[in-house]
Design a protein around this motif. Structure first.
Motif, short mmCIF file in Angstrom:
data_model
loop_
_atom_site.label_atom_id
_atom_site.label_comp_id
_atom_site.label_asym_id
_atom_site.label_seq_id
_atom_site.Cartn_x
_atom_site.Cartn_y
_atom_site.Cartn_z
N THR A 164 0.87 -1.18 0.00
CA THR A 164 0.00 0.00 0.00
C THR A 164 0.90 1.22 0.00
O THR A 164 1.67 1.43 0.94
N TRP A 165 0.82 2.03 -1.07
CA TRP A 165 1.69 3.19 -1.18
C TRP A 165 1.04 4.40 -0.52
O TRP A 165 -0.11 4.73 -0.78
N VAL A 166 1.81 5.04 0.34
CA VAL A 166 1.32 6.16 1.13
C VAL A 166 2.24 7.36 0.89
O VAL A 166 3.44 7.28 1.14
N ILE A 173 4.16 10.37 7.59
CA ILE A 173 2.88 10.06 6.97
C ILE A 173 1.77 10.46 7.94
O ILE A 173 2.03 10.97 9.02
N ASP A 216 -4.14 7.39 10.43
CA ASP A 216 -5.58 7.69 10.43
C ASP A 216 -6.30 7.18 11.67
O ASP A 216 -7.36 7.69 12.03
N ILE A 249 -3.61 3.19 7.97
CA ILE A 249 -2.70 4.04 7.21
C ILE A 249 -3.03 3.92 5.73
O ILE A 249 -3.07 2.81 5.18
N GLY A 250 -3.26 5.03 5.06
CA GLY A 250 -3.46 5.03 3.62
C GLY A 250 -4.62 4.18 3.13
O GLY A 250 -4.55 3.59 2.06
N ARG A 304 7.37 8.69 -0.93
CA ARG A 304 6.29 7.83 -0.45
C ARG A 304 6.86 6.60 0.24
O ARG A 304 8.07 6.32 0.14
#
Length: 283
Positions: A132-134, A144, A147, A219-220, A275
């Protein structure tokens, strides 16, 4: 001269004569000196890299087994103005096809293998599914946005914690560090967790049996887990049945996500695209 390089001689390291000559010509600094040399890791070679030579060490560092630190962040975090970090040298001079590095950490096995740093590539055999790219919120630290955090107990369900905000992914930190309010909120969901005036946050050593399950980090748009058992650190001397918590409090404007998280999740740091990529690790 002996005082100037005692940090290097801590473990009877062989100090290059050209370093000694360079140090002789440099003015005394508050923390030490800076010299340039070639740094090689595996088949990766970076010339003209500034290396800091410490003239004094903290008591904790004097007792540590490591000989130095290799920073893998942006040049903006260097306390020496104008110095290009190892990572930025790689990126700016195209020493790798991809200016990335990937981190895989696991429990040490019988062959003393405890993981790897892979420069310039991604090892898809080390994680589940896809990364998963954040995007980074601040291209200075590896920062980052976190959430949310929740506790998922087997047979009970998920309880959301009021924890979110800016966070940095930091392999140089062992624990997960939050501000006091967040750390208190986190330990609210852990039965019998206490804040000791002497030891900080401590947990029952059998916490895994009390609340079998995972801590989830959102996250992301995805969730990444850390087993509850990994929250229990070394035993507290003199307090039978108690261990240090892997989540602690500190004075910072962001949450620091350290190796406790990395032990369960594979992470690729992409300097070229600002990222990070995250996926559950295979063990």
């Amino acid at each position: 001269m002996a005082a100037r390089i005692r940090a290097l001689e801590k473990h009877n390291l062989s100090v290059p004569s050209k370093w000694l000559q360079a140090v002789e010509k440099l003015p005394i600094k508050e923390y030490g000196y800076g010299i340039e040399d070639t740094v090689s890791i595996g088949n990766l070679t970076v010339p003209n890299q500034v290396i800091g030579l410490a003239t004094s060490e903290s008591r904790a560092y004097q007792q540590d087994t490591v000989d130095g630190l290799l920073g893998l962040s942006y040049s903006g975090v260097s306390f020496i103005p104008g110095v290009t970090t190892f990572l930025d040298n790689i990126h700016e001079n195209d020493y790798l096809k991809q200016p990335i590095f990937s981190v895989y950490i696991k429990e040490k096995d019988k062959n003393d293998y405890a993981g790897e740093y892979l420069f310039g590539d991604i090892d898809h055999s080390k994680f589940e599914g896809e990364l998963t790219w954040v995007p980074l919120s601040t291209p200075k630290f590896w920062e980052i946005n976190l959430d949310g955090v929740s506790l998922d107990v087997e047979g009970v369900g998920k309880e959301q914690m009021e924890i979110s905000g800016p966070a940095i992914l930091d392999t140089g930190t062992t624990l997960i560090v939050m501000d006091e309010k967040q750390a208190t909120e986190f330990h609210r969901g852990i039965p019998s967790a206490e804040k000791s005036e002497i030891y900080g946050w401590i947990l029952p050593t059998n916490t895994e049996q009390l609340i079998p399950g995972n801590i989830s980090f959102a996250i992301g748009g995805a969730e990444f887990s850390v087993p509850v058992k990994n929250l229990v650190r070394e035993p507290v001397k003199g307090l039978d049945g108690w261990s240090f918590s892997a989540v602690t409090s500190g004075a910072s404007n962001f949450i620091i996500i350290g190796d406790v998280f990395f032990r369960s999740n594979y992470i690729t740091f992409d300097r070229g695209n600002a990222r990070v990529g995250i996926a559950p690790s295979k063990h």
